[in-house]
Write an enzyme that holds these catalytic residues in place. Structure first.
Site, PDB file in Angstrom:
ATOM      1  N   CYS A  20       0.861  -1.179   0.000  1.00 37.00           N
ATOM      2  CA  CYS A  20       0.000   0.000   0.000  1.00 37.00           C
ATOM      3  C   CYS A  20       0.903   1.237   0.000  1.00 37.00           C
ATOM      4  CB  CYS A  20      -0.945  -0.008   1.198  1.00 37.00           C
ATOM      5  SG  CYS A  20      -0.093   0.060   2.779  1.00 37.00           S
TER       6      CYS A  20
HETATM    7 ZN   LIG Z   1       0.917  -1.826   3.001  1.00 34.95          ZN
END
Ligand SMILES: [Zn+2]
Ligand SMILES: [Zn+2]
Ligand SMILES: [Zn+2]
Length: 408
Positions: free
Chosen positions: A251
């Site tokens: 992410c």
């Molecule tokens: Zn992550």
């Protein structure tokens, strides 16, 4: 002679998070941030929860460094009164401003410091507590013949279990540094015997402009519209995820993978328990420590990483995307399908000129040539231009965007 830093280089956007049991000290800790940010002239957003903190701040680099030191001290002091010797790690990232935009247009102009129930909202507690996953396991395992769990399995019961597991010891998904991430992918893909999934835990408008690719792996874009949809996507994709050997989760800055991978690991565990027969293997999950942000920084100075992140890192501040990236364009114009990855078409995001679906307002990619031919959200009405929705020209707003698998 050392060259003086350019004015842009005086400033940074700092991203950080820390899972740390603040518990009943939330209000005191908010007071610490209020005083410190005001004194150091820092603006942005900070979430303070009983389970930890998460913030994004803009200011001068030197003041942000002071803030980090004071925050370290404050958290150390808070934890010194606890007897349980909790491990915690303040993961602070200092991001550069974009040099193609003015400094003022990229800095936050106010500060919001608020108490929240989670560091990031993986669970919309009001909505998701009652979703029954039991039926998912049963139907996917063949006609309801598998043994029932004593109590029905819901998203929130799995989440609570994953939290309890985590509090007993280490995270089920080891953190990999950018170097370890690349080295492990290199080793695991070398004999072509592993089924490896690069799991993007971010939203569709983030993945649209950049994601990881690595030879002999599959990139799985979860394409959520918001983070709290992720548990449902994992449930829908559980058979696909269960059959792979390794999951590499990533992410923006690392925080979203923390709870997401914990939840996914627990979900896979529950699935195995619900299966009455067959092989009960579970993929090994890893998470990228420091996220795409740290990876791109490392790749910009270390050629050995061969930058496997294609495109740009979408960020939730007035830069929209981080300036450190390679030159691949992963996105395309929704109208003409030519490569395109600028939601703002050259404007500063703070000017609010980004193109958005006329129905749901989600960010859409429309190139500067096509932009005057369509009506996006906020445009003045015109009879001779068709509306543009996130699914294309016309009334095609997508309520959910399908998961996308890319064979690398
Ligand atoms: Zn992550
Ligand atoms: Zn176009
Ligand atoms: Zn839409």
């Amino acid at each position: 002679m050392e060259t003086a830093p350019t004015k842009h280089d005086v400033f940074r956007i700092a991203l950080y998070y820390c899972y740390i049991p603040i518990e009943e000290a939330v209000q005191d800790h908010i007071a610490f941030h209020e005083e410190t940010c005001s004194r150091l002239d820092l603006c942005g957003r900070i979430r303070v929860a009983a389970e930890g903190i998460n913030g994004v701040l803009s200011g001068t680099k030197s003041n942000l460094i002071c803030y980090e030191q004071e925050l370290q001290e404050s958290l150390t002091e808070l934890m010194s009164s606890r007897s349980d010797g909790t491990n915690w790690d303040l993961d602070m990232k200092y991001c550069h401003l974009r040099t193609d935009l003015s400094i003022e247009s990229q800095l936050f102009t106010s500060i919001s410091i608020r108490p929240t129930d989670q560091v990031v909202s993986l669970f919309d507690l009001a909505k998701q507590t009652s979703i029954d996953c039991d039926c998912v396991f049963r139907s996917k395992n063949g006609g309801g013949k598998d043994k029932r769990q004593p109590e029905s399995t819901t998203i929130s019961s799995i989440y609570q279990k994953s939290l309890a597991q985590a509090s007993h010891g280490k995270h089920p998904a080891p953190h990999l540094s950018p170097e370890e991430w690349s080295a492990k992918l290199f080793t695991l893909t070398s004999d072509n015997k592993n089924d490896i999934v690069l799991l993007d835990c971010r939203n569709v408008y983030e993945s649209n402009v950049g994601y990881f690719r690595y030879p002999n792996t599959t990139t799985l874009l979860t394409n959520t519209r918001q983070y709290s949809e992720l548990p449902q996507v994992f449930i829908d994709q559980i058979d696909r995820l269960a059959k792979c050997s390794h999951i590499f989760s990533f992410c923006t800055g690392g925080v979203r993978c923390e709870r997401a991978t914990q939840f996914l690991d627990q979900l896979l565990e529950e699935r195995n328990k619900a299966k009455s027969s067959g092989i009960k293997t579970k993929p090994q999950i890893y998470q990228l420590h420091g996220g795409i942000q740290k990876y791109l920084e490392a790749a910009s100075t270390n050629d050995a990483l061969f930058n496997q992140f294609k495109g740009k890192n979408f960020v939730f501040d007035w830069r929209r995307t981080d300036p450190v990236h390679g030159d691949t364009i992963t996105g395309s114009c929704l109208v003409c399908e030519e490569p395109h990855d600028d939601y703002d078409n050259g404007h500063a995001p703070a000017e609010n000129c980004a193109s958005r679906c006329f129905q749901c307002r989600i960010l859409v990619l429309v190139c500067p040539r096509c932009r005057p031919t369509v009506l996006c959200w906020g445009d003045e009405h015109s009879e001779d231009r068709p509306f543009l929705s996130c699914g294309g020209i016309g009334d095609k707003c997508l309520k959910t965007v399908p998961v996308r698998e890319i064979q690398n």
